[in-house]
Enzyme design. Structure first.
Site, PDB file in Angstrom:
ATOM      1  CE  LYS A 172      -3.687  -2.152   1.609  1.00 51.30           C
ATOM      2  NZ  LYS A 172      -4.998  -1.702   3.275  1.00 51.30           N
ATOM      3  CB  ALA A 187       0.597   2.983  16.249  1.00 49.98           C
TER       4      ALA A 187
HETATM    5  P1  ATR Z   1      -0.540  -2.844   9.372  1.00 50.34           P
HETATM    6  O1  ATR Z   1      -0.440  -2.573   8.110  1.00 50.34           O
HETATM    7  O2  ATR Z   1      -1.459  -3.827   9.464  1.00 50.34           O
HETATM    8  O3  ATR Z   1      -1.420  -1.723  10.483  1.00 50.34           O
HETATM    9  P2  ATR Z   1       1.823  -2.803  11.126  1.00 50.34           P
HETATM   10  O4  ATR Z   1       1.746  -1.139   9.964  1.00 50.34           O
HETATM   11  O5  ATR Z   1       2.872  -3.565  11.091  1.00 50.34           O
HETATM   12  O6  ATR Z   1       0.876  -4.104  10.435  1.00 50.34           O
HETATM   13  O7  ATR Z   1       1.374  -2.578  12.727  1.00 50.34           O
HETATM   14  C1  ATR Z   1       1.346  -3.489  13.576  1.00 50.34           C
HETATM   15  C2  ATR Z   1       0.617  -3.299  14.517  1.00 50.34           C
HETATM   16  O8  ATR Z   1       0.182  -3.694  15.255  1.00 50.34           O
HETATM   17  C3  ATR Z   1       1.637  -2.727  15.189  1.00 50.34           C
HETATM   18  O9  ATR Z   1       0.366  -1.252  16.429  1.00 50.34           O
HETATM   19  C4  ATR Z   1       1.755  -3.595  16.168  1.00 50.34           C
HETATM   20  O10 ATR Z   1       1.696  -2.936  17.299  1.00 50.34           O
HETATM   21  P3  ATR Z   1       3.715  -2.293  17.520  1.00 50.34           P
HETATM   22  O11 ATR Z   1       3.135  -1.147  17.676  1.00 50.34           O
HETATM   23  O12 ATR Z   1       4.052  -1.783  19.479  1.00 50.34           O
HETATM   24  O13 ATR Z   1       4.739  -3.210  16.873  1.00 50.34           O
HETATM   25  C5  ATR Z   1       0.483  -4.254  16.408  1.00 50.34           C
HETATM   26  N1  ATR Z   1       0.792  -5.573  16.886  1.00 50.34           N
HETATM   27  C6  ATR Z   1       0.890  -6.910  16.002  1.00 50.34           C
HETATM   28  N2  ATR Z   1       1.087  -7.985  16.843  1.00 50.34           N
HETATM   29  C7  ATR Z   1       0.540  -7.299  18.835  1.00 50.34           C
HETATM   30  C8  ATR Z   1       0.085  -8.077  19.662  1.00 50.34           C
HETATM   31  N3  ATR Z   1       0.616  -9.136  19.610  1.00 50.34           N
HETATM   32  N4  ATR Z   1      -0.433  -7.050  20.996  1.00 50.34           N
HETATM   33  C9  ATR Z   1      -0.249  -5.956  20.564  1.00 50.34           C
HETATM   34  N5  ATR Z   1       0.109  -5.731  19.300  1.00 50.34           N
HETATM   35  C10 ATR Z   1       0.434  -5.962  18.294  1.00 50.34           C
END
Ligand code: ATR
Length: 266
Positions: free
Chosen positions: A66, A128
């Site tokens: 994206k 985020a």
């Molecule tokens: P996407 O495009 O799906 O938003 P991304 O940009 O990799 O993917 O973001 C993933 C989000 O999910 C992030 O906010 C991540 O938290 P961190 O910034 O701390 O990495 C969050 N996330 C992923 N797995 C998680 C978990 N098990 N518990 C809490 N937050 C999670």
């Protein structure tokens, strides 16, 4: 000749977009082709250029392209500008145009399909990452009372707040937050089947929990919400259908009916 459409991603095998767009095309009596294109990670730009050079009329873009789609486009429509990401591409006056229908797709699903009026509501977004960037501007555009952002890594939540603060009331989640009317899971935790800890979050009897992911069973987030006593649990199926309808409208200038697909998952 049949109009050609596609969705780019990696992986892309399980995409529902071809079936959704074929269903919409049937509604308006148009025959289209809509294929999935699994692009190598380092060859996205070439693949997109070839697709349009060979007569492609429009493309959807999903994970992980994206941001690359946004950067590739020569002109970015408003929603893409706001999110710095694109899920919809097309050609206009020989230029590659980027748009983003994810945010409006969520808003339509909440407001039209589920009767949730966003205006003056207290909303919490968990996460985020890119998904949060995709929905924040569209939610702020509906004048909520407040959008709070909570993320495992706090600094990323701070970046979101800073980047969107000019568009409306948005702040970091804190312990004084009032009861939320809507809690949105925009983390990718559902993908890894991780449970998010919800028990400290303030909510009330009518709070809606919405997971941007969809699944035939309750996602771990929604499962957890149910265990906490929240009755209104929605997943991202409606958003998926509505964002597709918005892309379809951009390409064909007709907004298709979404009710049948909303009610008949496949
Ligand atoms: P996407 O495009 O799906 O938003 P991304 O940009 O990799 O993917 O973001 C993933 C989000 O999910 C992030 O906010 C991540 O938290 P961190 O910034 O701390 O990495 C969050 N996330 C992923 N797995 C998680 C978990 N098990 N518990 C809490 N937050 C999670």
């Amino acid at each position: 000749m049949m109009e050609k459409y596609a969705v780019f991603g990696n992986p892309i095998n399980h995409s529902k977009s071809p079936s959704i767009h074929q269903h919409f095309a049937e509604q308006i009596g148009k025959k289209i082709s809509y294929e999935t294109i699994c692009s190598p990670l380092d060859d996205f730009a070439t693949n997109v250029h070839n697709f349009f050079k060979n007569g492609g009329c429009g493309a959807n873009v999903t994970v992980p392209f994206k941001l690359a789609a946004f950067e590739l486009a020569e002109f970015k429509n408003n929603a893409a500008q706001m999110t710095k990401a694109a899920n919809t591409l097309f050609i206009q006056n020989d230029k590659l145009i980027a748009d983003n229908t994810d945010g409006i797709g969520l808003v339509k699903d909440l407001t039209i399909n589920n009767g949730f009026n966003i205006k003056d509501k207290n909303i919490l977004i968990l996460g985020a990452g890119g998904a949060v960037r995709g929905i924040t501007a569209a939610l702020l555009n509906e004048s909520p009372k407040l959008l709070s952002i909570k993320n495992r890594t706090k600094i990323k939540a701070e970046d979101i707040v800073n980047d969107f603060t000019k568009l409306g009331p948005i702040k970091l989640y804190d312990d004084n937050s009032q009861e939320f009317d809507l809690i949105i899971n925009a983390t990718s935790s559902s993908l890894s089947n991780d449970k998010l800890d919800l028990h400290d979050l303030p909510y009330h009897q009518q709070t809606i929990c919405y997971d941007l992911f969809y699944s035939d069973e309750l996602t771990p987030f929604l499962q957890n919400a149910k265990e906490q006593g929240i009755n209104q649990c929605l997943d991202g199926w409606g958003m998926l259908v509505e964002q597709a309808a918005e892309s379809f409208n951009i390409w064909h200038q007709i907004r298709p009916q979404t009710t049948y697909l909303i009610n008949n998952r496949f």
